[in-house]
Design a protein around this motif. Structure first.
Motif, PDB file in Angstrom:
ATOM      1  N   GLY A 132      23.926  -5.222  21.194  1.00  0.00           N
ATOM      2  CA  GLY A 132      23.688  -6.446  21.947  1.00  0.00           C
ATOM      3  C   GLY A 132      22.325  -7.058  21.721  1.00  0.00           C
ATOM      4  N   GLY A 133      21.585  -6.568  20.728  1.00  0.00           N
ATOM      5  CA  GLY A 133      20.271  -7.128  20.448  1.00  0.00           C
ATOM      6  C   GLY A 133      19.194  -6.704  21.417  1.00  0.00           C
ATOM      7  N   VAL A 134      19.384  -5.548  22.041  1.00  0.00           N
ATOM      8  CA  VAL A 134      18.386  -5.002  22.957  1.00  0.00           C
ATOM      9  C   VAL A 134      17.487  -4.054  22.182  1.00  0.00           C
ATOM     10  CG1 VAL A 134      18.024  -3.587  25.016  1.00  0.00           C
ATOM     11  CG2 VAL A 134      19.902  -5.242  24.947  1.00  0.00           C
ATOM     12  N   TRP A 135      16.182  -4.230  22.312  1.00  0.00           N
ATOM     13  CA  TRP A 135      15.178  -3.406  21.625  1.00  0.00           C
ATOM     14  C   TRP A 135      14.448  -2.576  22.661  1.00  0.00           C
ATOM     15  CZ3 TRP A 135      14.132  -3.909  16.261  1.00  0.00           C
ATOM     16  CH2 TRP A 135      14.855  -4.912  15.612  1.00  0.00           C
ATOM     17  N   ASP A 139       6.709   0.553  17.397  1.00  0.00           N
ATOM     18  CA  ASP A 139       7.924  -0.131  16.970  1.00  0.00           C
ATOM     19  C   ASP A 139       9.019   0.089  17.996  1.00  0.00           C
ATOM     20  OD1 ASP A 139       6.855  -0.995  14.497  1.00  0.00           O
ATOM     21  OD2 ASP A 139       7.318   0.937  13.579  1.00  0.00           O
ATOM     22  N   LEU A 140       9.802  -0.944  18.250  1.00  0.00           N
ATOM     23  CA  LEU A 140      10.963  -0.818  19.108  1.00  0.00           C
ATOM     24  C   LEU A 140      12.193  -0.623  18.237  1.00  0.00           C
ATOM     25  CD1 LEU A 140       8.818  -2.494  20.858  1.00  0.00           C
ATOM     26  CD2 LEU A 140      10.800  -3.126  22.214  1.00  0.00           C
ATOM     27  N   LYS A 141      13.178   0.085  18.764  1.00  0.00           N
ATOM     28  CA  LYS A 141      14.426   0.352  18.056  1.00  0.00           C
ATOM     29  C   LYS A 141      15.513  -0.579  18.592  1.00  0.00           C
ATOM     30  CE  LYS A 141      17.743   3.997  17.072  1.00  0.00           C
ATOM     31  NZ  LYS A 141      18.126   5.400  17.281  1.00  0.00           N
ATOM     32  N   LYS A 142      16.325  -1.132  17.673  1.00  0.00           N
ATOM     33  CA  LYS A 142      17.381  -2.059  18.070  1.00  0.00           C
ATOM     34  C   LYS A 142      18.650  -1.303  18.465  1.00  0.00           C
ATOM     35  CE  LYS A 142      19.563  -6.375  16.639  1.00  0.00           C
ATOM     36  NZ  LYS A 142      19.661  -7.363  15.552  1.00  0.00           N
ATOM     37  N   GLU A 166      15.175  -8.276  25.107  1.00  0.00           N
ATOM     38  CA  GLU A 166      16.378  -8.800  24.481  1.00  0.00           C
ATOM     39  C   GLU A 166      15.967  -9.768  23.370  1.00  0.00           C
ATOM     40  OE1 GLU A 166      20.548 -10.440  26.208  1.00  0.00           O
ATOM     41  OE2 GLU A 166      18.742 -11.304  27.052  1.00  0.00           O
ATOM     42  N   ALA A 167      16.350  -9.438  22.130  1.00  0.00           N
ATOM     43  CA  ALA A 167      16.038 -10.284  20.977  1.00  0.00           C
ATOM     44  C   ALA A 167      17.153 -10.122  19.940  1.00  0.00           C
ATOM     45  CB  ALA A 167      14.680  -9.907  20.390  1.00  0.00           C
ATOM     46  N   ALA A 208      16.519 -10.897  16.159  1.00  0.00           N
ATOM     47  CA  ALA A 208      15.311 -10.342  15.535  1.00  0.00           C
ATOM     48  C   ALA A 208      15.666  -9.289  14.486  1.00  0.00           C
ATOM     49  CB  ALA A 208      14.412  -9.720  16.596  1.00  0.00           C
ATOM     50  N   ASP A 209      14.821  -9.218  13.471  1.00  0.00           N
ATOM     51  CA  ASP A 209      14.926  -8.168  12.455  1.00  0.00           C
ATOM     52  C   ASP A 209      13.971  -7.024  12.747  1.00  0.00           C
ATOM     53  OD1 ASP A 209      16.866  -9.514  10.856  1.00  0.00           O
ATOM     54  OD2 ASP A 209      15.268 -10.809  10.097  1.00  0.00           O
ATOM     55  N   GLU A 210      12.890  -7.318  13.472  1.00  0.00           N
ATOM     56  CA  GLU A 210      11.932  -6.283  13.847  1.00  0.00           C
ATOM     57  C   GLU A 210      11.193  -6.719  15.099  1.00  0.00           C
ATOM     58  OE1 GLU A 210       9.145  -5.740  10.681  1.00  0.00           O
ATOM     59  OE2 GLU A 210       8.373  -7.767  10.833  1.00  0.00           O
TER      60      GLU A 210
END
Length: 85
Positions: free
Chosen positions: A55-58, A49-52, A26-27, A30-32
């Motif tokens: 709710g800001g979950v990556w 890389d994580l995908k957003k 959870e971020a 965050a932009d990345e």
């Protein structure tokens, strides 16, 4: 005292399966977000890389990791430990 929401530990962190490991953090600001993997000497051996999502979950899935793989998240360029690990 302070209340702790323990249910987040069921939703966030790393989850190992036989053929892949699922990472979720959870971020919301965050932009990345990336996840980096390390060997036992602290050398980076890979990353993803994580995908957003809402709710800001990556999230991301990484194939063929072994249980106990060392990792850290990189959030907006800053390395961080997994708060749910």
């Amino acid at each position: 005292g302070k209340q702790v929401n323990c249910s987040k530990y069921q939703d966030f962190g790393s989850f190992y399966f036989k053929d892949k490991t699922y990472f979720t953090v959870e971020a919301p600001n965050a932009d990345e977000v990336q996840v980096y993997f390390y060997d036992d000497k602290g050398k980076i051996t890979g990353g993803a890389d994580l995908k957003k999502y809402a709710g800001g979950v990556w999230e991301c899935e990484v194939p063929n990791l072994k249980p106990g793989q060392r990792y850290r998240y990189k959030v907006n360029g800053i390395l961080k430990i997994d708060p749910y690990g």
